[in-house]
Design a protein around this motif. Sequence first.
Motif, mmCIF file in Angstrom:
data_model
loop_
_atom_site.group_PDB
_atom_site.id
_atom_site.type_symbol
_atom_site.label_atom_id
_atom_site.label_comp_id
_atom_site.label_asym_id
_atom_site.label_seq_id
_atom_site.Cartn_x
_atom_site.Cartn_y
_atom_site.Cartn_z
ATOM 1 N N UNK A 173 67.329 55.619 32.858
ATOM 2 C CA UNK A 173 67.856 56.664 33.736
ATOM 3 C C UNK A 173 68.176 57.916 32.935
ATOM 4 N N UNK A 174 67.842 59.056 33.496
ATOM 5 C CA UNK A 174 68.111 60.325 32.820
ATOM 6 C C UNK A 174 69.590 60.698 32.894
ATOM 7 N N UNK A 175 70.261 60.219 33.943
ATOM 8 C CA UNK A 175 71.674 60.564 34.161
ATOM 9 C C UNK A 175 72.571 59.439 33.653
ATOM 10 N N UNK A 176 73.649 59.744 32.950
ATOM 11 C CA UNK A 176 74.564 58.700 32.466
ATOM 12 C C UNK A 176 75.169 57.898 33.612
ATOM 13 N N UNK A 177 75.288 56.594 33.403
ATOM 14 C CA UNK A 177 75.897 55.700 34.390
ATOM 15 C C UNK A 177 77.385 55.587 34.080
ATOM 16 N N UNK A 178 78.216 55.949 35.043
ATOM 17 C CA UNK A 178 79.670 55.897 34.820
ATOM 18 C C UNK A 178 80.353 54.804 35.615
ATOM 19 N N UNK A 179 79.757 54.410 36.744
ATOM 20 C CA UNK A 179 80.370 53.399 37.604
ATOM 21 C C UNK A 179 79.315 52.398 38.058
ATOM 22 N N UNK A 180 79.715 51.137 38.112
ATOM 23 C CA UNK A 180 78.834 50.086 38.610
ATOM 24 C C UNK A 180 79.588 49.283 39.654
ATOM 25 N N UNK A 181 79.065 49.289 40.871
ATOM 26 C CA UNK A 181 79.698 48.514 41.941
ATOM 27 C C UNK A 181 78.991 47.181 42.089
ATOM 28 N N UNK A 182 79.780 46.150 42.294
ATOM 29 C CA UNK A 182 79.260 44.803 42.495
ATOM 30 C C UNK A 182 79.698 44.345 43.878
ATOM 31 N N UNK A 204 74.093 44.990 42.701
ATOM 32 C CA UNK A 204 74.720 45.631 41.542
ATOM 33 C C UNK A 204 74.173 47.049 41.509
ATOM 34 N N UNK A 205 75.007 48.015 41.866
ATOM 35 C CA UNK A 205 74.555 49.399 42.035
ATOM 36 C C UNK A 205 75.117 50.280 40.928
ATOM 37 N N UNK A 206 74.258 51.142 40.368
ATOM 38 C CA UNK A 206 74.631 52.044 39.287
ATOM 39 C C UNK A 206 74.830 53.450 39.838
ATOM 40 N N UNK A 207 75.942 54.097 39.465
ATOM 41 C CA UNK A 207 76.293 55.427 39.970
ATOM 42 C C UNK A 207 76.541 56.387 38.816
ATOM 43 N N UNK A 208 76.289 57.676 39.086
ATOM 44 C CA UNK A 208 76.632 58.704 38.101
ATOM 45 C C UNK A 208 78.032 59.237 38.369
ATOM 46 N N UNK A 209 78.451 60.230 37.605
ATOM 47 C CA UNK A 209 79.816 60.753 37.716
ATOM 48 C C UNK A 209 80.074 61.449 39.038
ATOM 49 N N UNK A 214 72.045 55.550 41.491
ATOM 50 C CA UNK A 214 70.864 55.748 40.656
ATOM 51 C C UNK A 214 69.891 54.581 40.713
ATOM 52 N N UNK A 215 70.410 53.383 40.862
ATOM 53 C CA UNK A 215 69.558 52.189 40.878
ATOM 54 C C UNK A 215 70.362 51.026 41.436
ATOM 55 N N UNK A 216 69.662 50.081 42.074
ATOM 56 C CA UNK A 216 70.327 48.893 42.608
ATOM 57 C C UNK A 216 69.500 47.660 42.283
#
Length: 426
Positions: A173-182, A204-209, A214-216
């Motif tokens: 991912x080009x954008x930093x991952x700051x939060x991951x929801x489960x 498991x979902x990846x989020x930016x700031x 960004x991805x699941x």
Amino acid sequence: MATKILSSKKNELVIEIKIPLETSMLDGEQTLEKSLNEAGALASGELLKRFDTDGSAILMGSTKLTSKGQVEKTYQTPYGETRIKRHTYQTQKGGSTYCPLDINARILNSATPKLAKILSHKYSKLSVDEVKTDLQSNHGRALSRGYIQNVSETVGALAQAKEEQWHYATPLLDTPVTTISVGLDGTTIHLREQGYRETMVGTIALYDAQGERLHTTYIGASPEYGKTLFKERMEREIDHIKQLYPDALYLGVADGAPDNWTFLNPHTQRQVTDFWHASEYLAEAAEALYPGKKEKNQKKQWLDEHCHKLKHLKGAAGRILKELKGAIATLPKRSQGRLEKLNKAISYFTSQKSRMNYYALVAQALPIGSGVTEAACKMIVKQRLCQSGMKWNKKGASIILTLRALERSSRWEQFWGKISQYGVAC
């Protein structure tokens, strides 16, 4: 119409195709498809021969195998059948036979890898009858229902067998991952002889700031008592993600079911009850407080105001809970139905209040809803397994869920890459 090999070298094949020009465009295109399929089947046969041995004896560990000679076999390709001779091996004492070509070419149930990939992908999305029709109408391939299903189930079983051995890369991912929801949730499917049973889905979902997803990664599991296997798979995926993003905030998001929090609490730093489930209980309270048709506007205004407060005001959950408890005394004594609705809301807010700090989460651009998990229930399970009249056995449902989760998690190409690399032995 004629197709023939003009020349065949070590790394090159030249094929001549003669195509008659039909009177209509559609007839011409159908003739072209047939000609290209003939060429594809012919070329596939030549390609398959490259994966055979020269007939020399081979060793399997310390066991010597000798060729029984070349035996003809029909292989299914995306373009049509091809029949070729290939060596089969056996020990001097007899026993089971071994075919190096099938192993080296990654054959699954007599299907070439490309055909197996096509069939299993279509089968993950369509009923077997729809796959059969699609192949005939759009690819010029006539295959039986049983063959389509057998190949697809073989692919799914292989994916399941390799779950612990094959690890899939999370997209760069080009954008930093700051939060991951489960998140995890359950929905029902109809099992033969068992009726409707719960099927589990996890995300498991990846989020930016900024709170953009960004991805699941999706996990689906057919009904099983105790949900043990599903939770083990979820834990493996969570551990994998934590190795990649050890500094991210891990947030558990789910509805109010106690079993969800038993699983999520050890794996996440913060937990939040899905806001939309909470708003549904507020809607129940609004029905209890303003049940009359003439109170429709008051009910809507009350619900809108309290949903807004719950989402945007600090400490709102506690104040709303206190308000709901105080409202009990205002209900008429004989309004049992209204009292039940109000008590449901009170019970829910009492048990979930500690996970309803939506004000702080919104301010930090963190997810407050389990929409991604709710959507997974629909697209992983319902869209394929709950079509009209469908009933499943546990194995069949499990295969479909595995295939759909692979595809939705952007792992489909990786899975087939691993088959090319490591083979198809379970």
